[in-house]
Design an enzyme around this catalytic site. Structure first.
Site, PDB file in Angstrom:
ATOM      1  N   SER A  46      41.886  -4.861 -40.408  1.00 43.62           N
ATOM      2  CA  SER A  46      40.995  -4.340 -41.449  1.00 43.62           C
ATOM      3  C   SER A  46      40.292  -5.467 -42.188  1.00 43.62           C
ATOM      4  O   SER A  46      39.415  -5.206 -43.016  1.00 43.62           O
ATOM      5  CB  SER A  46      41.788  -3.494 -42.455  1.00 43.62           C
ATOM      6  OG  SER A  46      42.809  -4.277 -43.059  1.00 43.62           O
ATOM      7  N   HIS A  85      39.899   0.397 -36.534  1.00 37.90           N
ATOM      8  CA  HIS A  85      40.610   0.396 -37.815  1.00 37.90           C
ATOM      9  C   HIS A  85      40.900   1.835 -38.233  1.00 37.90           C
ATOM     10  O   HIS A  85      40.025   2.574 -38.668  1.00 37.90           O
ATOM     11  CB  HIS A  85      39.770  -0.304 -38.889  1.00 37.90           C
ATOM     12  CG  HIS A  85      40.381  -0.230 -40.242  1.00 37.90           C
ATOM     13  ND1 HIS A  85      39.662   0.033 -41.389  1.00 37.90           N
ATOM     14  CD2 HIS A  85      41.674  -0.372 -40.642  1.00 37.90           C
ATOM     15  CE1 HIS A  85      40.465   0.049 -42.431  1.00 37.90           C
ATOM     16  NE2 HIS A  85      41.695  -0.191 -42.000  1.00 37.90           N
ATOM     17  N   GLU A 144      37.296   3.355 -37.969  1.00 36.75           N
ATOM     18  CA  GLU A 144      36.142   2.474 -37.890  1.00 36.75           C
ATOM     19  C   GLU A 144      36.214   1.707 -36.566  1.00 36.75           C
ATOM     20  O   GLU A 144      37.260   1.154 -36.222  1.00 36.75           O
ATOM     21  CB  GLU A 144      36.131   1.469 -39.036  1.00 36.75           C
ATOM     22  CG  GLU A 144      35.911   2.094 -40.397  1.00 36.75           C
ATOM     23  CD  GLU A 144      35.901   1.037 -41.490  1.00 36.75           C
ATOM     24  OE1 GLU A 144      34.873   0.899 -42.176  1.00 36.75           O
ATOM     25  OE2 GLU A 144      36.935   0.345 -41.665  1.00 36.75           O
ATOM     26  N   ASN A 189      36.798  -1.005 -46.463  1.00 41.85           N
ATOM     27  CA  ASN A 189      37.447  -1.942 -47.375  1.00 41.85           C
ATOM     28  C   ASN A 189      36.453  -2.731 -48.223  1.00 41.85           C
ATOM     29  O   ASN A 189      36.810  -3.220 -49.296  1.00 41.85           O
ATOM     30  CB  ASN A 189      38.385  -2.881 -46.613  1.00 41.85           C
ATOM     31  CG  ASN A 189      39.719  -2.227 -46.319  1.00 41.85           C
ATOM     32  OD1 ASN A 189      40.144  -1.329 -47.039  1.00 41.85           O
ATOM     33  ND2 ASN A 189      40.385  -2.658 -45.265  1.00 41.85           N
TER      34      ASN A 189
END
Length: 292
Positions: free
Chosen positions: A121, A142, A154, A192
Site C-alpha cells: 500500500s 492493494h 486497487e 492512502n
C-alpha cells in the site's frame, strides 16, 4: 485465465493475508497460506476459519459453502509447497528488501505463467518487481482492509508489467467478487493518499479537543455516510500499522499531513494498538479479527 478452480498462494498469515485467504477460499480456489513458522500459519488459518464460521452463523454462507471453503484452506511454512500456484498474493511486512527477496525466491518455485501479486500500500510496485527475473508478471493488488469484507482492490502496474498480466489479474479479482480501480504506481496509490492524511487530521481534532472519539465517529457516520468512523477503522487497521504506513508515505512525499500525530506514539507505547490487543480508541472483549 479461466475462472475454474485455481491454486492460490497467500504469503503472509497476518490480518491482511488471512483476509485474502478467506476471499480466495470462499470463491472456490484451493488456497495455501504460507508463513515463516507453524505458529504464524496456524494463527492465520484460525483467523480465516473463525471468520468463515461467523459468516455461516449469520446466514451469509450455507453449511455446504462453509465446508467447501474450509476444505480449500491449507497452510505451510515451505515455499516449495507453493509450486502449483497460478496466483501468488504477497502480503508480508512492508519492507522493500523482504518483498524483493521473496519474489526472487518465487521465480524458482512457481511456473513462468503464475501471476505475482503484491498487496503493498506504500511501496513501489516497480521496485518490488525488480526482485523478480520476470517483472512483466508482477502486478500491484492493494486489497482494502478488511479484505474479506471490503469489495475494492486497487490495481497498479509496475514499469515493466505486461498488459496481459494486468488483464488476467483483473479477471481473477472479478472472479473472487472484487471491484477494481486502476491506479498509477505512486506512493499510497489513490486511497492512502486520501485516507492517511484524513485519519491523521481526525486524531489531531481529538487531540485539540474538538470532539470525543465517539462524537467524531458519529459525525462521520451520520454526515459522511462512511461504513466505519475513523477511530473504529484505526482500531481495525492497528495503530502500529497506521504509523508504519504514515511514516513510509511521509518519508517519500515529505508532506507534514502524512506524519502521525503524537497521540499515535503514546498509544503504541501503551500497547493500545486496537482490536488485536483488545484496546485502542475503544475497548474490545475479543481480539479476533474484525467480523470474526
Amino acid at each position: 485465465m479461466t475462472q475454474d478452480q485455481l491454486t492460490v498462494a497467500v504469503v503472509g498469515g497476518g490480518t491482511m493475508g488471512a483476509g485474502i485467504a478467506v476471499v480466495a477460499a470462499r470463491a472456490g480456489h484451493r488456497t495455501i497460506l504460507r508463513d515463516l513458522d507453524d505458529a504464524a500459519v496456524q494463527r492465520g488459518l484460525d483467523t480465516a476459519e473463525s471468520f468463515l464460521r461467523r459468516s455461516a452463523s449469520l446466514g451469509k454462507l450455507t453449511e455446504d459453502q462453509l465446508g467447501a471453503a474450509l476444505a480449500n484452506l491449507t497452510g505451510t511454512t515451505e515455499l516449495r509447497d507453493l509450486a502449483p500456484a497460478a496466483v501468488v498474493v504477497e502480503a508480508v511486512f512492508e519492507d522493500l528488501e523482504v518483498k524483493k527477496t521473496l519474489f526472487a525466491e518465487l521465480d524458482d518455485v512457481v511456473s513462468r505463467d503464475a501471476l505475482l501479486h503484491t498487496n503493498t500500500s506504500t511501496l513501489s510496485v516497480t521496485a518490488i518487481a525488480a526482485g523478480s527475473r520476470y517483472p512483466e508478471r508482477v502486478v500491484g493488488t492493494h486489497y482494502c482492509n478488511p479484505a474479506q469484507l471490503m469489495k475494492l482492490v486497487e490495481v497498479a502496474e509496475g514499469r515493466h508489467t505486461a498488459s496481459a498480466a494486468t488483464k488476467r489479474s483483473l479477471e481473477f479479482l472479478a472472479g473472487v467478487g472484487k471491484t477494481t480501480v486502476l491506479t498509477k504506481d505512486r506512493p499510497g496509490f489513490i486511497l492512502n493518499r486520501f485516507l492517511i492524511p484524513w485519519e491523521n487530521n481526525c486524531i489531531r481534532a481529538l487531540e485539540a479537543g474538538l470532539g470525543t472519539v465517539e462524537s467524531i465517529d458519529r459525525a462521520v457516520l451520520g454526515a459522511l455516510r462512511h461504513p466505519m468512523g475513523p477511530f473504529q477503522l484505526l482500531d481495525v487497521v492497528g495503530l502500529d500499522v497506521h504509523k508504519a504506513v504514515s511514516m513510509r508515505l511521509y518519508e517519500q512525499l515529505r508532506e507534514p499531513r502524512f506524519a502521525p500525530p503524537p497521540l499515535v506514539d503514546r498509544m503504541i507505547a501503551a500497547g493500545d494498538l486496537g482490536r488485536k490487543t483488545g484496546r485502542g480508541f475503544y475497548t474490545y472483549e475479543t481480539t479476533k479479527a474484525f467480523g470474526a
